[in-house]
Design a protein around this motif. Structure first.
Motif, short mmCIF file in Angstrom:
data_model
loop_
_atom_site.label_atom_id
_atom_site.label_comp_id
_atom_site.label_asym_id
_atom_site.label_seq_id
_atom_site.Cartn_x
_atom_site.Cartn_y
_atom_site.Cartn_z
N ARG A 80 63.99 37.81 -22.05
CA ARG A 80 64.12 37.13 -23.35
C ARG A 80 62.78 36.61 -23.82
O ARG A 80 62.47 36.61 -25.01
CB ARG A 80 65.12 35.98 -23.25
N LYS A 81 61.98 36.13 -22.90
CA LYS A 81 60.68 35.60 -23.27
C LYS A 81 59.65 36.71 -23.47
O LYS A 81 58.54 36.46 -23.89
CB LYS A 81 60.16 34.66 -22.18
N ASN A 82 60.03 37.95 -23.14
CA ASN A 82 59.11 39.08 -23.25
C ASN A 82 57.86 38.87 -22.41
O ASN A 82 56.75 39.13 -22.87
CB ASN A 82 58.72 39.32 -24.70
N LEU A 83 58.04 38.40 -21.21
CA LEU A 83 56.90 38.11 -20.35
C LEU A 83 56.69 39.20 -19.30
O LEU A 83 56.42 38.90 -18.16
CB LEU A 83 57.09 36.76 -19.65
N ASN A 84 56.78 40.44 -19.72
CA ASN A 84 56.46 41.47 -18.76
C ASN A 84 54.96 41.74 -18.79
O ASN A 84 54.24 41.26 -19.68
CB ASN A 84 57.27 42.75 -19.01
N GLN A 85 54.47 42.46 -17.86
CA GLN A 85 53.03 42.66 -17.70
C GLN A 85 52.42 43.35 -18.91
O GLN A 85 51.34 42.98 -19.36
CB GLN A 85 52.77 43.49 -16.44
N GLU A 86 53.12 44.31 -19.46
CA GLU A 86 52.57 45.07 -20.60
C GLU A 86 52.39 44.19 -21.83
O GLU A 86 51.33 44.19 -22.47
CB GLU A 86 53.49 46.25 -20.92
N SER A 87 53.41 43.40 -22.17
CA SER A 87 53.29 42.55 -23.36
C SER A 87 52.27 41.44 -23.14
O SER A 87 51.53 41.08 -24.05
CB SER A 87 54.64 41.96 -23.74
N PHE A 88 52.20 40.92 -21.92
CA PHE A 88 51.19 39.90 -21.61
C PHE A 88 49.79 40.47 -21.80
O PHE A 88 48.91 39.83 -22.39
CB PHE A 88 51.37 39.41 -20.18
N THR A 89 49.58 41.69 -21.32
CA THR A 89 48.28 42.34 -21.46
C THR A 89 47.96 42.59 -22.93
O THR A 89 46.83 42.37 -23.37
CB THR A 89 48.25 43.66 -20.68
N ARG A 90 48.94 43.03 -23.70
CA ARG A 90 48.71 43.25 -25.14
C ARG A 90 48.34 41.95 -25.85
O ARG A 90 47.44 41.93 -26.69
CB ARG A 90 49.96 43.85 -25.79
N GLN A 91 49.05 40.88 -25.53
CA GLN A 91 48.74 39.58 -26.14
C GLN A 91 47.33 39.13 -25.77
O GLN A 91 46.59 38.63 -26.61
CB GLN A 91 49.75 38.52 -25.69
#
Length: 155
Positions: A80-91
């Protein structure tokens, strides 16, 4: 007297394999128990074996279900928080890109200020490109506006 190091390989002798399984299973249960006691955490272990009809669960089925449910809740929360590695890296890349653009702009302004001061000292602008000259012009206009604003404050 020290123990001999065990080579990790499939045991072809069925009786030896079953004996090793029982010893290791007991050791694994003991390690899970020690981990929960010493560290004050929740842990469980589930072992499926061809030697037993039902899987072995530690500490018990209810305790394992609670630990697994908590784990699944944590996974759902992370999704729900979208805290996977890929999205964290994109951010992170997006933030660093913004910082890079800002720093490049600041560096460009510093270089143009230096060129402006060199011009005031009598150096030529012949080696500057049209873009450089436009940037110097913008810098001059910005400084003139700042001076006008400060003069208006005093009037």
């Amino acid at each position: 007297m020290t123990r001999n190091r065990v080579t990790l390989a499939y045991l072809s002798n069925d009786a030896a394999r079953k004996t090793t399984y029982k010893k290791r299973k007991k050791g694994l249960a003991k390690k899970v128990s020690e981990l929960t006691t010493l560290c004050g955490i929740e842990a469980c272990a589930v072992v499926f074996s061809s030697y037993e009809p039902k899987p072995q669960v530690w500490p018990d089925s209810k305790g394992a279900q609670q630990v697994i449910a908590r784990f699944q809740d944590t996974l759902a929360l992370d999704e729900r928080k979208n805290l996977n590695q890929e999205s964290f890296t994109r951010q992170t890349i997006a933030k660093v890109s913004v910082q890079l653009k800002k720093q490049c702009k600041e560096n460009r302004e510093k270089v143009m200020e230096l060129a402006l001061f060199q011009c005031v000292e009598g150096e030529s602008l012949d080696d500057k490109t049209i873009v450089d000259l436009d940037d110097i012009d913008c810098l001059i206009q910005k400084n003139i506006n700042n001076i006008r604003n400060k003069m208006d404050e005093f009037v």
